[in-house]
Design a protein around this motif. Structure first.
Motif, PDB file in Angstrom:
ATOM      1  N   GLN A  61      40.582  40.373  39.573  1.00  0.00           N
ATOM      2  CA  GLN A  61      40.952  40.823  40.935  1.00  0.00           C
ATOM      3  C   GLN A  61      40.283  39.964  41.998  1.00  0.00           C
ATOM      4  N   TYR A  62      39.233  39.264  41.651  1.00  0.00           N
ATOM      5  CA  TYR A  62      38.533  38.407  42.609  1.00  0.00           C
ATOM      6  C   TYR A  62      39.455  37.319  43.150  1.00  0.00           C
ATOM      7  N   PHE A  63      40.383  36.854  42.336  1.00  0.00           N
ATOM      8  CA  PHE A  63      41.273  35.780  42.738  1.00  0.00           C
ATOM      9  C   PHE A  63      42.546  36.279  43.409  1.00  0.00           C
ATOM     10  N   ALA A  74      37.155  39.723  32.775  1.00  0.00           N
ATOM     11  CA  ALA A  74      37.127  41.171  33.003  1.00  0.00           C
ATOM     12  C   ALA A  74      38.121  41.519  34.105  1.00  0.00           C
ATOM     13  N   PRO A  75      38.614  42.743  34.131  1.00  0.00           N
ATOM     14  CA  PRO A  75      39.587  43.130  35.166  1.00  0.00           C
ATOM     15  C   PRO A  75      39.049  42.952  36.585  1.00  0.00           C
ATOM     16  N   TRP A  76      37.775  43.262  36.811  1.00  0.00           N
ATOM     17  CA  TRP A  76      37.235  43.107  38.168  1.00  0.00           C
ATOM     18  C   TRP A  76      37.110  41.628  38.534  1.00  0.00           C
ATOM     19  N   ASN A 108      24.823  37.299  32.341  1.00  0.00           N
ATOM     20  CA  ASN A 108      24.870  37.099  30.903  1.00  0.00           C
ATOM     21  C   ASN A 108      26.166  37.610  30.280  1.00  0.00           C
ATOM     22  N   GLY A 109      27.182  37.810  31.067  1.00  0.00           N
ATOM     23  CA  GLY A 109      28.484  38.189  30.544  1.00  0.00           C
ATOM     24  C   GLY A 109      28.686  39.668  30.339  1.00  0.00           C
ATOM     25  N   GLU A 110      27.758  40.487  30.805  1.00  0.00           N
ATOM     26  CA  GLU A 110      27.943  41.923  30.661  1.00  0.00           C
ATOM     27  C   GLU A 110      29.062  42.378  31.584  1.00  0.00           C
ATOM     28  N   GLU A 111      29.603  43.510  31.311  1.00  0.00           N
ATOM     29  CA  GLU A 111      30.770  43.992  32.048  1.00  0.00           C
ATOM     30  C   GLU A 111      30.433  44.612  33.400  1.00  0.00           C
ATOM     31  N   THR A 112      29.187  44.552  33.814  1.00  0.00           N
ATOM     32  CA  THR A 112      28.826  45.086  35.121  1.00  0.00           C
ATOM     33  C   THR A 112      29.067  44.029  36.189  1.00  0.00           C
ATOM     34  N   ALA A 113      29.679  44.435  37.254  1.00  0.00           N
ATOM     35  CA  ALA A 113      30.019  43.497  38.331  1.00  0.00           C
ATOM     36  C   ALA A 113      28.787  43.207  39.179  1.00  0.00           C
ATOM     37  N   PRO A 114      28.531  41.936  39.471  1.00  0.00           N
ATOM     38  CA  PRO A 114      27.424  41.615  40.381  1.00  0.00           C
ATOM     39  C   PRO A 114      27.838  41.938  41.808  1.00  0.00           C
ATOM     40  N   HIS A 115      26.898  41.891  42.706  1.00  0.00           N
ATOM     41  CA  HIS A 115      27.214  42.109  44.108  1.00  0.00           C
ATOM     42  C   HIS A 115      28.156  41.007  44.585  1.00  0.00           C
ATOM     43  N   PRO A 116      29.077  41.329  45.478  1.00  0.00           N
ATOM     44  CA  PRO A 116      30.027  40.298  45.942  1.00  0.00           C
ATOM     45  C   PRO A 116      29.361  39.080  46.559  1.00  0.00           C
ATOM     46  N   GLN A 117      28.174  39.249  47.156  1.00  0.00           N
ATOM     47  CA  GLN A 117      27.522  38.091  47.753  1.00  0.00           C
ATOM     48  C   GLN A 117      26.920  37.165  46.689  1.00  0.00           C
TER      49      GLN A 117
END
Length: 176
Positions: free
Chosen positions: A173-175, A168-170, A90-99
């Motif tokens: 960094q994914y890309f 978001a910054p995280w 939902n667009g919150e700033e918490t990062a989901p698990h990478p999988q």
């Protein structure tokens, strides 16, 4: 000007007198001049198409965020080299698990359009048709063409609710 041409030469044939044949000639130059004057007049006095303005509905500026269920949201990350990543959030700033972050393309059959259609079918099965909220987050290295291609998919799949958000910054960094 209209004029009459008269031919004064007559041949006489043994006592039979012929009547004079007069030919008429109409000069069309003044009518052509008048036509061009009228065309010029109407071209200069007409009003051209007035520019139309599209109404843009902006959210209220009270600073409150609209509550959004994570099950009704799909976040799409636009990266460099036509790369797309997506996850349900939902667009919150918490990062989901990478999988939970998946890659896709703009392919017609198995691309982002297919992902959007699957999400819409899941929401329709759950009794919430048309409630999909697409959160689009372009990276600084993504191109304008990527955003337009994604908006084309939004239009094709009739997604009525979408928003462009800052990445978001995280997520950026994914890309990298």
């Amino acid at each position: 000007m209209a004029g009459m041409n008269t031919n004064t030469q007559t041949r006489s044939r043994g006592g039979v007198r012929r009547s004079k044949k007069l030919s008429t000639r109409v000069d069309m130059t003044p009518m052509v001049d008048l036509g061009f004057l009228l065309i010029t007049f109407f071209m200069l006095t007409t009003t051209m198409a007035k520019p139309r303005v599209t109404n843009l509905l902006m959210p209220a500026s009270d600073g409150k965020q609209m509550p959004l269920s994570a099950s009704k949201a799909l976040t799409v990350l636009l990266g460099p080299d036509n790369r797309i990543a997506f996850y349900e959030s939902n667009g919150e700033e918490t990062a989901p698990h990478p999988q939970d972050i998946h890659n896709t393309t703009y392919a017609e059959a198995t691309g982002i359009g297919d992902i959007i259609r699957r999400k819409q079918k899941l929401l329709a099965a759950a009794g919430h048709p048309g409630d999909l909220m697409l959160l689009i987050k372009p990276a600084s290295s993504s191109t304008y063409k990527n955003a337009v291609d994604l908006l084309d998919e939004v239009s094709i799949n009739r997604v009525h609710r979408y928003a462009f958000m800052d990445i978001a910054p995280w997520e950026a960094q994914y890309f990298q």
